[in-house]
Design a protein around this motif. Sequence first.
Motif, PDB file in Angstrom:
ATOM      1  N   UNK A  75      44.610  33.665  43.236  1.00 36.97           N
ATOM      2  CA  UNK A  75      44.595  33.840  44.685  1.00 36.97           C
ATOM      3  C   UNK A  75      45.940  33.476  45.319  1.00 36.97           C
ATOM      4  N   UNK A  76      46.377  34.299  46.251  1.00 36.95           N
ATOM      5  CA  UNK A  76      47.529  34.010  47.102  1.00 36.95           C
ATOM      6  C   UNK A  76      47.054  34.055  48.544  1.00 36.95           C
ATOM      7  N   UNK A  77      47.549  33.151  49.374  1.00 39.67           N
ATOM      8  CA  UNK A  77      47.106  33.085  50.769  1.00 39.67           C
ATOM      9  C   UNK A  77      48.301  33.287  51.693  1.00 39.67           C
ATOM     10  N   UNK A  78      48.152  34.208  52.646  1.00 36.75           N
ATOM     11  CA  UNK A  78      49.232  34.560  53.558  1.00 36.75           C
ATOM     12  C   UNK A  78      48.719  34.628  54.993  1.00 36.75           C
ATOM     13  N   UNK A  79      49.544  34.154  55.914  1.00 32.83           N
ATOM     14  CA  UNK A  79      49.253  34.328  57.333  1.00 32.83           C
ATOM     15  C   UNK A  79      49.673  35.730  57.755  1.00 32.83           C
ATOM     16  N   UNK A  80      48.793  36.441  58.452  1.00 31.21           N
ATOM     17  CA  UNK A  80      49.116  37.777  58.951  1.00 31.21           C
ATOM     18  C   UNK A  80      48.429  37.954  60.294  1.00 31.21           C
ATOM     19  N   UNK A  81      49.221  38.094  61.336  1.00 26.58           N
ATOM     20  CA  UNK A  81      48.715  38.258  62.697  1.00 26.58           C
ATOM     21  C   UNK A  81      47.713  37.151  63.057  1.00 26.58           C
ATOM     22  N   UNK A  82      46.436  37.498  63.231  1.00 30.28           N
ATOM     23  CA  UNK A  82      45.485  36.521  63.754  1.00 30.28           C
ATOM     24  C   UNK A  82      44.623  35.870  62.690  1.00 30.28           C
ATOM     25  N   UNK A  83      44.990  35.976  61.433  1.00 30.76           N
ATOM     26  CA  UNK A  83      44.136  35.407  60.394  1.00 30.76           C
ATOM     27  C   UNK A  83      44.899  35.022  59.147  1.00 30.76           C
ATOM     28  N   UNK A  84      44.158  34.484  58.189  1.00 26.19           N
ATOM     29  CA  UNK A  84      44.663  34.144  56.865  1.00 26.19           C
ATOM     30  C   UNK A  84      44.040  35.115  55.863  1.00 26.19           C
ATOM     31  N   UNK A  85      44.867  35.615  54.961  1.00 19.14           N
ATOM     32  CA  UNK A  85      44.419  36.645  54.019  1.00 19.14           C
ATOM     33  C   UNK A  85      44.666  36.178  52.586  1.00 19.14           C
ATOM     34  N   UNK A  86      43.634  36.299  51.782  1.00 22.26           N
ATOM     35  CA  UNK A  86      43.680  35.869  50.396  1.00 22.26           C
ATOM     36  C   UNK A  86      43.675  37.107  49.499  1.00 22.26           C
ATOM     37  N   UNK A  87      44.733  37.267  48.714  1.00 24.85           N
ATOM     38  CA  UNK A  87      44.860  38.354  47.750  1.00 24.85           C
ATOM     39  C   UNK A  87      44.482  37.797  46.383  1.00 24.85           C
ATOM     40  N   UNK A  88      43.558  38.442  45.673  1.00 25.22           N
ATOM     41  CA  UNK A  88      43.110  37.905  44.392  1.00 25.22           C
ATOM     42  C   UNK A  88      42.632  39.026  43.481  1.00 25.22           C
ATOM     43  N   UNK A  89      42.613  38.718  42.193  1.00 27.40           N
ATOM     44  CA  UNK A  89      42.156  39.657  41.172  1.00 27.40           C
ATOM     45  C   UNK A  89      40.677  39.439  40.891  1.00 27.40           C
ATOM     46  N   UNK A  90      39.948  40.555  40.748  1.00 30.69           N
ATOM     47  CA  UNK A  90      38.532  40.520  40.386  1.00 30.69           C
ATOM     48  C   UNK A  90      38.249  41.664  39.407  1.00 30.69           C
ATOM     49  N   UNK A  91      37.255  41.454  38.552  1.00 25.22           N
ATOM     50  CA  UNK A  91      36.751  42.522  37.694  1.00 25.22           C
ATOM     51  C   UNK A  91      35.427  43.004  38.277  1.00 25.22           C
ATOM     52  N   UNK A  92      35.369  44.225  38.809  1.00 28.51           N
ATOM     53  CA  UNK A  92      34.115  44.725  39.384  1.00 28.51           C
ATOM     54  C   UNK A  92      33.025  44.877  38.321  1.00 28.51           C
ATOM     55  N   UNK A  93      31.786  44.773  38.755  1.00 33.07           N
ATOM     56  CA  UNK A  93      30.684  45.022  37.822  1.00 33.07           C
ATOM     57  C   UNK A  93      30.683  46.478  37.377  1.00 33.07           C
TER      58      UNK A  93
END
Length: 304
Positions: A75-93
């Motif tokens: 997970x990476x967390x970044x401030x963007x405009x009016x919120x905090x955004x978490x970019x992360x890797x997932x394996x879909x079912x």
Amino acid sequence: MPRLQQIQLRDPFVVTDDGYYYLFGSTDPDIWRKPGIGFDVYRSVAPGVLTEFEGPFPAFRPPDGFWSTTNFWAPEVHRWHDGWYLFATFLPTQGRRGTAILRADHLMGPYRPWSDGPVTPPDWECLDGTLHIDDSGDPWLVFCREWVQVGDGEIWASRLTADLRSIQGDPTLLFSASQAPWAAPLAGRAPGSYVTDGPWVFRDSAGRLRMLWSSFGPDGRYRLGVAETAGGILGPWHQSDRPLYAEDGGHGMLFTGPDGTQCLALHTPNRTPLERPIFVAVRETAEGLVTTGVVISSAPGGEG
């Protein structure tokens, strides 16, 4: 309250806010085989402290019916405009591994699904997406296309929509892992199998765009190198001759320490469940980044 060397965590990502340090990362005890629990965050016990943290606090827990149950990574967390955004890797079912985006009103969460599943191409095996903001203020996703699909792992870039819900246009290949002199093919795998992991883009003091990213060396150890470009995110990118960190550690990012020291955050060793986050002092030279040999906070046996 755990000290840094007591925290099992891969892919560390540090956010500074109001003088406190917030430590995110892959926090599940077994990110490879066990069902995903979520992501935790740790907060320094006081402003300017890097050795001792409060937590863990739950930053993300999958809601009922969430589209992924395993491989909750980086997970990476970044401030963007009016919120905090978490970019992360997932394996879909159902589908291929990729980067998805979560959102929260507060830095520590709770983060909730924002994108409709992974934003990376659905037929590609991808991981480790990171946010880059270009000189025009527009967001980009920089991510890895995995060696398990293409052999010679790749790093790509694609524009993101302003709301960070999806990519727009076709991705552009930035480089392949084998272009780095310090990277080596994986032993025991098909010939030409090179890993790309953990891209993180930043500007140095002269405004030149650089990228940290990780692979493996000829000794089989995980390592971290630097690429740079005199242009924008689409390059062309040039690789450093030697790794910045070669001691079985990687997936790094930079942040500013309490005394103004530039710190490299990464995990070492690259073995579960032994991995721990460490912070290493770095400085800029005419040739690029170098480590100064000072471990700000370390795994057992080091300073801090």
